[in-house]
Design a protein around this motif. Structure first.
Motif, PDB file in Angstrom:
ATOM      1  N   ARG A 148       0.887  -1.332   0.164  1.00 54.02           N
ATOM      2  CA  ARG A 148       0.160   0.040   0.156  1.00 54.02           C
ATOM      3  C   ARG A 148       0.623   1.271  -0.186  1.00 54.02           C
ATOM      4  O   ARG A 148       0.404   2.369  -0.172  1.00 54.02           O
ATOM      5  CB  ARG A 148      -0.887  -0.027   1.411  1.00 54.02           C
ATOM      6  CG  ARG A 148      -1.804  -0.944   1.328  1.00 54.02           C
ATOM      7  CD  ARG A 148      -3.052  -0.588   2.478  1.00 54.02           C
ATOM      8  NE  ARG A 148      -2.226  -0.596   3.793  1.00 54.02           N
ATOM      9  CZ  ARG A 148      -2.579  -1.763   4.914  1.00 54.02           C
ATOM     10  NH1 ARG A 148      -3.497  -2.534   4.592  1.00 54.02           N
ATOM     11  NH2 ARG A 148      -1.762  -1.790   5.456  1.00 54.02           N
ATOM     12  N   ASN A 149       2.017   1.260   0.381  1.00 51.18           N
ATOM     13  CA  ASN A 149       3.214   2.212   0.621  1.00 51.18           C
ATOM     14  C   ASN A 149       2.638   3.193   1.514  1.00 51.18           C
ATOM     15  O   ASN A 149       2.906   4.287   1.388  1.00 51.18           O
ATOM     16  CB  ASN A 149       3.236   3.159  -0.704  1.00 51.18           C
ATOM     17  CG  ASN A 149       4.431   3.854  -0.740  1.00 51.18           C
ATOM     18  OD1 ASN A 149       5.390   3.477   0.083  1.00 51.18           O
ATOM     19  ND2 ASN A 149       4.642   4.767  -1.550  1.00 51.18           N
ATOM     20  N   VAL A 150       1.953   2.401   2.603  1.00 51.59           N
ATOM     21  CA  VAL A 150       1.689   3.214   3.997  1.00 51.59           C
ATOM     22  C   VAL A 150       1.844   2.239   5.118  1.00 51.59           C
ATOM     23  O   VAL A 150       1.375   1.178   5.096  1.00 51.59           O
ATOM     24  CB  VAL A 150       0.211   3.770   3.743  1.00 51.59           C
ATOM     25  CG1 VAL A 150      -0.103   4.552   5.247  1.00 51.59           C
ATOM     26  CG2 VAL A 150      -0.283   4.796   2.761  1.00 51.59           C
ATOM     27  N   PHE A 183       3.646   6.758   7.392  1.00 45.31           N
ATOM     28  CA  PHE A 183       4.590   7.085   6.662  1.00 45.31           C
ATOM     29  C   PHE A 183       4.633   6.308   5.272  1.00 45.31           C
ATOM     30  O   PHE A 183       3.888   5.403   5.126  1.00 45.31           O
ATOM     31  CB  PHE A 183       6.057   6.480   7.157  1.00 45.31           C
ATOM     32  CG  PHE A 183       6.256   7.173   8.728  1.00 45.31           C
ATOM     33  CD1 PHE A 183       7.143   8.390   8.584  1.00 45.31           C
ATOM     34  CD2 PHE A 183       5.794   6.356   9.661  1.00 45.31           C
ATOM     35  CE1 PHE A 183       7.227   8.767   9.969  1.00 45.31           C
ATOM     36  CE2 PHE A 183       6.296   7.025  10.952  1.00 45.31           C
ATOM     37  CZ  PHE A 183       6.744   8.111  11.334  1.00 45.31           C
ATOM     38  N   HIS A 184       5.069   6.868   4.343  1.00 45.49           N
ATOM     39  CA  HIS A 184       5.403   6.254   2.845  1.00 45.49           C
ATOM     40  C   HIS A 184       6.709   5.250   3.310  1.00 45.49           C
ATOM     41  O   HIS A 184       7.708   5.854   3.248  1.00 45.49           O
ATOM     42  CB  HIS A 184       5.646   7.088   1.714  1.00 45.49           C
ATOM     43  CG  HIS A 184       4.205   7.783   1.397  1.00 45.49           C
ATOM     44  ND1 HIS A 184       3.290   7.155   1.065  1.00 45.49           N
ATOM     45  CD2 HIS A 184       4.162   9.377   1.232  1.00 45.49           C
ATOM     46  CE1 HIS A 184       2.242   8.204   0.740  1.00 45.49           C
ATOM     47  NE2 HIS A 184       2.705   9.153   0.990  1.00 45.49           N
ATOM     48  N   PRO A 185       6.590   4.163   3.154  1.00 44.49           N
ATOM     49  CA  PRO A 185       7.856   3.037   3.345  1.00 44.49           C
ATOM     50  C   PRO A 185       8.721   3.317   1.957  1.00 44.49           C
ATOM     51  O   PRO A 185       9.990   3.268   2.342  1.00 44.49           O
ATOM     52  CB  PRO A 185       7.271   1.733   3.348  1.00 44.49           C
ATOM     53  CG  PRO A 185       5.689   1.837   3.578  1.00 44.49           C
ATOM     54  CD  PRO A 185       5.433   3.131   3.350  1.00 44.49           C
ATOM     55  N   SER A 186       8.221   3.513   0.946  1.00 44.12           N
ATOM     56  CA  SER A 186       9.169   3.660  -0.247  1.00 44.12           C
ATOM     57  C   SER A 186      10.090   4.856   0.059  1.00 44.12           C
ATOM     58  O   SER A 186      11.362   4.707  -0.495  1.00 44.12           O
ATOM     59  CB  SER A 186       8.303   4.025  -1.430  1.00 44.12           C
ATOM     60  OG  SER A 186       7.653   5.276  -1.207  1.00 44.12           O
ATOM     61  N   ASN A 187       9.800   5.991   0.629  1.00 43.69           N
ATOM     62  CA  ASN A 187      10.766   6.904   0.909  1.00 43.69           C
ATOM     63  C   ASN A 187      10.937   7.442   2.165  1.00 43.69           C
ATOM     64  O   ASN A 187      11.503   8.490   2.556  1.00 43.69           O
ATOM     65  CB  ASN A 187      10.648   8.107  -0.123  1.00 43.69           C
ATOM     66  CG  ASN A 187       9.007   8.650  -0.096  1.00 43.69           C
ATOM     67  OD1 ASN A 187       8.352   8.532   0.951  1.00 43.69           O
ATOM     68  ND2 ASN A 187       8.688   9.572  -0.968  1.00 43.69           N
ATOM     69  N   GLY A 188      10.285   6.928   3.098  1.00 40.43           N
ATOM     70  CA  GLY A 188      10.247   7.400   4.556  1.00 40.43           C
ATOM     71  C   GLY A 188       9.649   8.595   5.080  1.00 40.43           C
ATOM     72  O   GLY A 188       9.778   9.073   5.889  1.00 40.43           O
ATOM     73  N   THR A 189       8.677   9.232   4.003  1.00 39.42           N
ATOM     74  CA  THR A 189       8.200  10.249   4.385  1.00 39.42           C
ATOM     75  C   THR A 189       7.136  10.197   5.362  1.00 39.42           C
ATOM     76  O   THR A 189       6.218   9.375   5.093  1.00 39.42           O
ATOM     77  CB  THR A 189       7.437  10.898   2.833  1.00 39.42           C
ATOM     78  OG1 THR A 189       8.650  11.087   1.834  1.00 39.42           O
ATOM     79  CG2 THR A 189       6.963  12.545   3.098  1.00 39.42           C
ATOM     80  N   TYR A 190       6.838  11.547   6.074  1.00 38.57           N
ATOM     81  CA  TYR A 190       5.727  11.350   7.005  1.00 38.57           C
ATOM     82  C   TYR A 190       4.544  11.776   6.354  1.00 38.57           C
ATOM     83  O   TYR A 190       4.764  12.824   5.698  1.00 38.57           O
ATOM     84  CB  TYR A 190       6.268  12.232   8.153  1.00 38.57           C
ATOM     85  CG  TYR A 190       5.198  12.572   9.243  1.00 38.57           C
ATOM     86  CD1 TYR A 190       4.279  11.567   9.931  1.00 38.57           C
ATOM     87  CD2 TYR A 190       4.948  13.990   9.549  1.00 38.57           C
ATOM     88  CE1 TYR A 190       3.600  11.732  11.053  1.00 38.57           C
ATOM     89  CE2 TYR A 190       3.897  14.042  10.596  1.00 38.57           C
ATOM     90  CZ  TYR A 190       3.112  13.244  11.381  1.00 38.57           C
ATOM     91  OH  TYR A 190       2.325  13.373  12.202  1.00 38.57           O
TER      92      TYR A 190
HETATM   93  C1  LIG Z   1       7.372   9.859  -1.109  1.00 37.98           C
HETATM   94  O1  LIG Z   1       6.522   8.882  -1.721  1.00 37.98           O
HETATM   95  C2  LIG Z   1       5.199   9.407  -1.748  1.00 37.98           C
HETATM   96  C3  LIG Z   1       4.474   8.438  -2.340  1.00 37.98           C
HETATM   97  O2  LIG Z   1       5.111   7.850  -3.467  1.00 37.98           O
HETATM   98  C4  LIG Z   1       5.189  10.826  -2.483  1.00 37.98           C
HETATM   99  O3  LIG Z   1       3.689  11.308  -2.870  1.00 37.98           O
HETATM  100  C5  LIG Z   1       5.960  11.621  -1.846  1.00 37.98           C
HETATM  101  O4  LIG Z   1       5.929  12.989  -2.715  1.00 37.98           O
HETATM  102  C6  LIG Z   1       7.407  11.360  -1.718  1.00 37.98           C
HETATM  103  N1  LIG Z   1       8.318  12.296  -1.136  1.00 37.98           N
HETATM  104  C7  LIG Z   1       9.270  12.573  -1.296  1.00 37.98           C
HETATM  105  C8  LIG Z   1       9.894  13.599  -0.341  1.00 37.98           C
HETATM  106  O5  LIG Z   1       9.837  12.255  -2.458  1.00 37.98           O
END
Ligand SMILES: *[C@@H]1O[C@H](CO)[C@@H](O)[C@H](O)[C@H]1NC(C)=O
Ligand SMILES: *[C@@H]1O[C@H](CO)[C@@H](O)[C@H](O)[C@H]1NC(C)=O
Length: 200
Positions: A148-150, A183-190
């Motif tokens: 889910r990327n969450v 968080f998005h596990p793919s890039n760690g963003t909150y």
């Molecule tokens: C991290 O990934 C999410 C979902 O794929 C995306 O919406 C978001 O902009 C990304 N954030 C950065 C900082 O790359």
């Protein structure tokens, strides 16, 4: 047979009864006025009570292996804020638990914190947990989170706050935090979701 008619004393209201009635009325009015003052005070003060919130976070590491162990590192920025213009605030007994799927990963604590008028203090936590044993359901939850990327963690706990009022007085507050940190596990963003002890 002659009957004597006995008449009681005239039923006139004794002045003492009047006096008591007036006193009671005055007390009742005073109680109502005090209630209104407290209510208005609450409306005016409440939006400015000291509070705790999560301003930012990041998922620095998320890894699960075949043995069912989860490794994670999470950075969390917790802010203790005092919007009051006149009173200095002290936060104490700051204690939050971070959980994943009911597993306690860490306890975030802090000692007493002094926050000036119209100011805040940030507490920066880096939680590193290198071998959290997961059961099969929890492993599946992690897999789903990747898909889910969450991914979501639970942050729950309390802090006490106190305003110093004058040389002796103080007003106490209880701050309760109960939120999901996503968080998005793919890039760690909150994924910013309101995480604050403020009720409104
Ligand atoms: C991290 O990934 C999410 C979902 O794929 C995306 O919406 C978001 O902009 C990304 N954030 C950065 C900082 O790359
Ligand atoms: C939140 O934290 C991330 C990583 O530490 C940082 O890159 C980002 O700028 C921060 N965002 C805000 C709004 O402070």
């Amino acid at each position: 047979m002659p009957r004597k008619l006995i008449r009681g004393p005239q039923r006139r209201t004794h002045p003492l009864v009047w006096f008591l009635a007036i006193i009671c009325t005055i007390i009742a009015i005073a109680v109502i006025i005090a209630g209104i003052v407290v209510f208005v005070g609450y409306i005016v003060i409440h939006p400015r009570v000291p509070f705790i919130s999560v301003t930012n976070a990041s998922l620095d590491l998320l890894q699960n292996d075949l043995a069912g162990l989860l490794q994670t590192q999470i950075s969390i920025n917790v802010r203790a804020e005092n919007d009051n213009q006149k009173a200095h605030a002290t936060f104490s007994d700051i204690r939050f638990a971070l959980r994943f799927q009911g597993i306690k990963i860490a306890e975030l604590v802090a000692g007493p914190l002094e926050v000036n008028k119209r100011s805040y203090q940030d507490l920066h936590y880096v939680v590193q947990s290198l071998s959290i044993p997961l059961n099969p359901d929890q492993v599946e939850e992690v897999d789903l989170s990747w898909k889910r990327n969450v991914i979501s963690f639970e942050l729950k706990g309390n802090a006490r706050a106190r305003w110093r009022v004058g040389p002796l007085g103080s007003v106490k507050f209880q701050n309760h935090l109960n939120c999901q940190l996503k968080f998005h596990p793919s890039n760690g963003t909150y994924i910013n979701s309101r995480c604050s002890s403020k009720s409104t």
